[in-house]
Design a protein around this motif. Structure first.
Motif, PDB file in Angstrom:
ATOM      1  N   THR A 186      12.396 146.655  71.375  1.00 32.37           N
ATOM      2  CA  THR A 186      11.627 147.382  70.363  1.00 32.37           C
ATOM      3  C   THR A 186      11.649 146.651  69.029  1.00 32.37           C
ATOM      4  O   THR A 186      10.617 146.482  68.377  1.00 32.37           O
ATOM      5  N   TRP A 187      12.841 146.193  68.631  1.00 30.89           N
ATOM      6  CA  TRP A 187      12.962 145.430  67.390  1.00 30.89           C
ATOM      7  C   TRP A 187      12.119 144.162  67.442  1.00 30.89           C
ATOM      8  O   TRP A 187      11.410 143.836  66.478  1.00 30.89           O
ATOM      9  N   ARG A 188      12.189 143.444  68.554  1.00 22.81           N
ATOM     10  CA  ARG A 188      11.459 142.187  68.672  1.00 22.81           C
ATOM     11  C   ARG A 188       9.950 142.417  68.566  1.00 22.81           C
ATOM     12  O   ARG A 188       9.245 141.694  67.846  1.00 22.81           O
ATOM     13  N   GLN A 189       9.458 143.420  69.274  1.00 25.94           N
ATOM     14  CA  GLN A 189       8.026 143.717  69.223  1.00 25.94           C
ATOM     15  C   GLN A 189       7.604 144.180  67.830  1.00 25.94           C
ATOM     16  O   GLN A 189       6.529 143.807  67.341  1.00 25.94           O
ATOM     17  N   ALA A 190       8.458 144.978  67.189  1.00 22.73           N
ATOM     18  CA  ALA A 190       8.131 145.455  65.840  1.00 22.73           C
ATOM     19  C   ALA A 190       8.034 144.290  64.860  1.00 22.73           C
ATOM     20  O   ALA A 190       7.108 144.217  64.048  1.00 22.73           O
ATOM     21  N   TRP A 191       8.974 143.340  64.957  1.00 23.22           N
ATOM     22  CA  TRP A 191       8.939 142.180  64.058  1.00 23.22           C
ATOM     23  C   TRP A 191       7.725 141.300  64.349  1.00 23.22           C
ATOM     24  O   TRP A 191       7.157 140.697  63.431  1.00 23.22           O
ATOM     25  N   LEU A 192       7.321 141.223  65.612  1.00 24.44           N
ATOM     26  CA  LEU A 192       6.112 140.458  65.943  1.00 24.44           C
ATOM     27  C   LEU A 192       4.886 141.065  65.277  1.00 24.44           C
ATOM     28  O   LEU A 192       4.023 140.349  64.761  1.00 24.44           O
ATOM     29  N   ILE A 204       5.484 150.965  67.058  1.00 27.44           N
ATOM     30  CA  ILE A 204       4.520 151.159  65.969  1.00 27.44           C
ATOM     31  C   ILE A 204       5.220 151.739  64.744  1.00 27.44           C
ATOM     32  O   ILE A 204       5.037 151.262  63.617  1.00 27.44           O
ATOM     33  N   ALA A 205       6.021 152.776  64.963  1.00 23.97           N
ATOM     34  CA  ALA A 205       6.715 153.421  63.848  1.00 23.97           C
ATOM     35  C   ALA A 205       7.706 152.467  63.196  1.00 23.97           C
ATOM     36  O   ALA A 205       7.807 152.397  61.962  1.00 23.97           O
ATOM     37  N   MET A 206       8.447 151.730  64.004  1.00 24.27           N
ATOM     38  CA  MET A 206       9.438 150.808  63.455  1.00 24.27           C
ATOM     39  C   MET A 206       8.757 149.685  62.668  1.00 24.27           C
ATOM     40  O   MET A 206       9.230 149.300  61.590  1.00 24.27           O
ATOM     41  N   ALA A 207       7.643 149.171  63.190  1.00 28.73           N
ATOM     42  CA  ALA A 207       6.928 148.110  62.493  1.00 28.73           C
ATOM     43  C   ALA A 207       6.442 148.599  61.130  1.00 28.73           C
ATOM     44  O   ALA A 207       6.558 147.888  60.126  1.00 28.73           O
ATOM     45  N   ARG A 208       5.920 149.828  61.086  1.00 31.11           N
ATOM     46  CA  ARG A 208       5.409 150.353  59.807  1.00 31.11           C
ATOM     47  C   ARG A 208       6.541 150.586  58.825  1.00 31.11           C
ATOM     48  O   ARG A 208       6.394 150.328  57.628  1.00 31.11           O
ATOM     49  N   CYS A 209       7.680 151.075  59.310  1.00 32.25           N
ATOM     50  CA  CYS A 209       8.822 151.280  58.424  1.00 32.25           C
ATOM     51  C   CYS A 209       9.385 149.947  57.928  1.00 32.25           C
ATOM     52  O   CYS A 209       9.788 149.828  56.765  1.00 32.25           O
ATOM     53  N   LEU A 210       9.382 148.940  58.795  1.00 33.99           N
ATOM     54  CA  LEU A 210       9.830 147.612  58.367  1.00 33.99           C
ATOM     55  C   LEU A 210       8.897 147.035  57.311  1.00 33.99           C
ATOM     56  O   LEU A 210       9.349 146.401  56.344  1.00 33.99           O
ATOM     57  N   GLN A 211       7.581 147.252  57.475  1.00 34.02           N
ATOM     58  CA  GLN A 211       6.630 146.803  56.460  1.00 34.02           C
ATOM     59  C   GLN A 211       6.916 147.480  55.126  1.00 34.02           C
ATOM     60  O   GLN A 211       6.871 146.837  54.070  1.00 34.02           O
ATOM     61  N   LEU A 212       7.192 148.773  55.178  1.00 34.95           N
ATOM     62  CA  LEU A 212       7.511 149.515  53.959  1.00 34.95           C
ATOM     63  C   LEU A 212       8.759 148.951  53.292  1.00 34.95           C
ATOM     64  O   LEU A 212       8.782 148.722  52.073  1.00 34.95           O
ATOM     65  N   ILE A 213       9.799 148.707  54.066  1.00 33.97           N
ATOM     66  CA  ILE A 213      11.059 148.207  53.511  1.00 33.97           C
ATOM     67  C   ILE A 213      10.892 146.804  52.936  1.00 33.97           C
ATOM     68  O   ILE A 213      11.374 146.493  51.838  1.00 33.97           O
ATOM     69  N   LEU A 214      10.191 145.936  53.672  1.00 33.76           N
ATOM     70  CA  LEU A 214       9.986 144.567  53.186  1.00 33.76           C
ATOM     71  C   LEU A 214       9.142 144.537  51.920  1.00 33.76           C
ATOM     72  O   LEU A 214       9.440 143.801  50.970  1.00 33.76           O
ATOM     73  N   ILE A 220       6.047 159.442  52.772  1.00 33.17           N
ATOM     74  CA  ILE A 220       5.004 160.460  52.963  1.00 33.17           C
ATOM     75  C   ILE A 220       3.667 159.784  53.227  1.00 33.17           C
ATOM     76  O   ILE A 220       2.915 160.170  54.136  1.00 33.17           O
ATOM     77  N   TYR A 221       3.374 158.748  52.451  1.00 33.92           N
ATOM     78  CA  TYR A 221       2.087 158.060  52.607  1.00 33.92           C
ATOM     79  C   TYR A 221       1.934 157.405  53.978  1.00 33.92           C
ATOM     80  O   TYR A 221       0.866 157.472  54.588  1.00 33.92           O
ATOM     81  N   ILE A 222       2.995 156.754  54.481  1.00 35.82           N
ATOM     82  CA  ILE A 222       2.844 156.085  55.776  1.00 35.82           C
ATOM     83  C   ILE A 222       2.733 157.109  56.909  1.00 35.82           C
ATOM     84  O   ILE A 222       2.097 156.837  57.932  1.00 35.82           O
ATOM     85  N   THR A 223       3.321 158.276  56.705  1.00 40.43           N
ATOM     86  CA  THR A 223       3.134 159.350  57.684  1.00 40.43           C
ATOM     87  C   THR A 223       1.694 159.830  57.670  1.00 40.43           C
ATOM     88  O   THR A 223       1.086 160.038  58.732  1.00 40.43           O
ATOM     89  N   PHE A 224       1.135 159.991  56.480  1.00 45.09           N
ATOM     90  CA  PHE A 224      -0.276 160.368  56.367  1.00 45.09           C
ATOM     91  C   PHE A 224      -1.176 159.363  57.068  1.00 45.09           C
ATOM     92  O   PHE A 224      -2.091 159.721  57.815  1.00 45.09           O
ATOM     93  N   GLU A 225      -0.935 158.077  56.809  1.00 47.13           N
ATOM     94  CA  GLU A 225      -1.863 157.059  57.299  1.00 47.13           C
ATOM     95  C   GLU A 225      -1.870 156.958  58.817  1.00 47.13           C
ATOM     96  O   GLU A 225      -2.908 156.628  59.415  1.00 47.13           O
ATOM     97  N   LEU A 226      -0.741 157.239  59.464  1.00 47.79           N
ATOM     98  CA  LEU A 226      -0.684 157.132  60.917  1.00 47.79           C
ATOM     99  C   LEU A 226      -0.943 158.459  61.633  1.00 47.79           C
ATOM    100  O   LEU A 226      -1.234 158.467  62.823  1.00 47.79           O
TER     101      LEU A 226
END
Length: 239
Positions: free
Chosen positions: A4-10, A99-109, A155-161
């Motif tokens: 899951t981590w690998r796919q999210a980072w991809l 999908i959720a992990m990738a979006r959260c990683l984008q937010l954190i980065l 909140i915003y990333i929850t809205f968008e997805l």
């Protein structure tokens, strides 16, 4: 979990590569807002009347730290781009966890990169801010507002997805109006937000409970957004 981590980072790497020019534009925008927005904050101890301006500008700037410009975000109303993205991932198929992990990683980065640029520019280029806070106090100030940014952007990333493009727009607009009204009410009630947080951080620094409560709330909200998105994506009608 490793898969899951690998796919999210991809996904994250692919998105940054596709939107690299938008990312560069985001960096320029953050630096611009940090420099000119910081002028109001730097003058607060000399010009208290700038407090409302600082409050209105700063929460908006901090709320954008977790985002970077992208083609998808510019087309989310006209093309419902986030729904199209989810439909594409469902066909692949890519799991909701990825999908959720990738979006959260984008937010954190984005928060890490933009936040470093924002707060670094504020401190380095505005002597008025350095006069109000030493380095420890400013780190506390940065963590406090980073927590607020994470909370709001979760909140915003929850809205968008979870919402279609037009609904995402209206819900975001309503949230913006509510927050703006809250800033105005607090200000005219004698509670200046930015000036107040500067005072707290200047007096208590990293020992302030408010700093860690808000930063912890921001971190917890990212996890909560992840859980909500994982549970919600399979229920979304993407037709």
């Amino acid at each position: 979990m490793a898969g899951t981590w690998r796919q999210a980072w991809l996904i994250v790497g692919r998105e940054f590569k596709i939107d690299r020019y938008y990312v560069a534009g985001s960096i320029v925008f953050v630096l611009y807002m940090a420099f000119f927005g910081g002028m109001a904050i730097a003058k607060l101890h000399e010009e208290p009347r700038l407090s409302l301006v600082a409050d209105l500008i700063f929460w908006i700037v901090v709320s954008m730290v977790g985002y970077y410009f992208s083609r998808r975000i510019t087309k989310y109303i006209t093309e419902d781009s986030y729904t199209q993205m989810l439909a594409y991932y469902r066909v692949m198929p890519i799991s909701p966890q990825v999908i959720a992990m990738a979006r959260c990683l984008q937010l954190i980065l984005a928060t890490l990169i933009n936040g470093t640029l924002l707060f670094g520019t504020l401190y380095l280029f505005h002597s008025g801010i350095r006069e109000q806070m030493n380095i420890e106090s400013f780190i506390a100030f940065s963590l406090l507002w980073t927590g607020f940014g994470l909370l709001l952007n979760s909140i915003y990333i929850t809205f968008e997805l979870m919402l279609r493009g037009k609904a995402y727009f209206w819900y975001s607009l309503i949230l913006t109006v509510i927050l703006t009204a809250a800033v105005l009410i607090l200000h005219f009630s004698g509670v200046p937000i930015v000036e107040g947080t500067i005072r707290i951080c200047a007096s208590k620094g990293l020992a302030s409970p408010l700093v860690w409560i808000l930063f912890g709330a921001g971190a917890a909200s990212v996890y909560a957004a992840y859980v909500f998105i994982v549970r919600g994506i399979p229920l979304r009608d993407l037709a």
